[in-house]
Design an enzyme around this catalytic site. Structure first.
Site, short mmCIF file in Angstrom:
data_model
loop_
_atom_site.label_atom_id
_atom_site.label_comp_id
_atom_site.label_asym_id
_atom_site.label_seq_id
_atom_site.Cartn_x
_atom_site.Cartn_y
_atom_site.Cartn_z
N SER A 131 0.06 33.80 -48.95
CA SER A 131 -0.18 35.02 -49.73
C SER A 131 -1.42 34.82 -50.57
CB SER A 131 1.02 35.30 -50.64
OG SER A 131 0.71 36.31 -51.60
N TYR A 144 6.39 33.01 -57.98
CA TYR A 144 5.92 33.25 -56.62
C TYR A 144 4.56 32.60 -56.41
CZ TYR A 144 4.84 35.85 -52.33
OH TYR A 144 4.51 36.20 -51.03
#
Length: 245
Positions: A131, A144
């Site tokens: 990501s 995250y």
């Protein structure tokens, strides 16, 4: 000889789209995820897909996947996800643990289990779906971002450690991708909050866009390694800079 591709997190979103796309490219695809009923539906719709129940947080489950394979030419480590948007000071330890276990340790477990088969194939491809959170941090994304930074670092280290082996190691780095579950999971089922993430954004990416990129990198000539491919919608210049109308 038909090549085999394993895709984790294949029951929805990017994983499902990737399984469909690689099957269309001629691979025998092992679609692996926890939700077997979704995998069975996918396999019934698409020829060349074999459903396998997999929990990447459970070592015996990963070992069973590895033992079931006759060969593995491509591994797409896609299973992952985000939980919560609390600041670090209020972060929930169980959320951080879960994100680390899925995104980092899950990818580690599957990679370790299938790496011998990838190398034995003589022309293996290991794809890590990370990501942009793994290269730039943002407020509310502490857990995250930490997990995805770790996964990105693991990918870079693997490439260094395995240079000279018949294996390509590719990192796919998605930005804003609108899927049915990512934001909904992050906001713990709050559909309104999830919808606001994409509100007014002209043309967020969709799962097929990432699957297309994965298929392109995997099908390059074997001497070509796409180290890192960052993919954002045109409307997103950075995590904090998104054009909305």
């Amino acid at each position: 000889m038909t090549k085999t591709a394993v895709v984790t997190g294949a029951s929805s979103g990017i994983g499902e789209a990737t399984a469909r796309r690689l099957a269309a490219e001629g691979y025998q695809v092992v679609a692996a995820a926890r939700r077997r009923e979704r995998l069975d539906k996918l396999a019934a719709e698409v020829a060349g897909i074999t459903p396998v129940t997999l929990d990447v947080t459970d070592q015996p489950s990963v070992d069973a996947l590895a033992a079931s394979l006759e060969r593995c030419d491509v591994l797409v480590n896609n299973a992952g996800g985000a939980l919560g948007l609390e600041p670090v000071a209020q972060g929930r330890l169980d959320d951080w643990q879960r994100m680390y276990d899925i995104n980092v340790l899950g990818a580690l477990r599957v990679t370790q289990a299938l790496l011998p088969a990838l190398i034995d194939s003589g022309d293996g491809v290991l794809v890590m779906v990370t990501s942009v959170a793994g290269i730039v941090s943002y407020e509310g994304g502490g857990g995250y971002c930490a997990a995805k930074h770790a996964q990105t670092s693991m990918t870079e280290t693997l490439r260094l450690e395995l240079v000279g082996q018949p294996l390509r190691i590719i990192e796919i780095v998605p930005g804003m991708v609108r899927t049915e579950e990512f934001a909904l999971t992050r906001f713990r089922g709050d559909g309104d909050a999830a919808a606001k993430v994409y509100e007014g954004v002209p043309g967020p990416l969709v799962a097929d866009d990432i699957a297309d990129a994965i298929a392109w990198t995997v099908t390059r000539p074997s001497h070509v390694n796409v180290d890192r491919l960052v993919i954002r919608p045109r409307a997103q210049a950075a995590q904090h800079k998104v054009h909305r109308v």
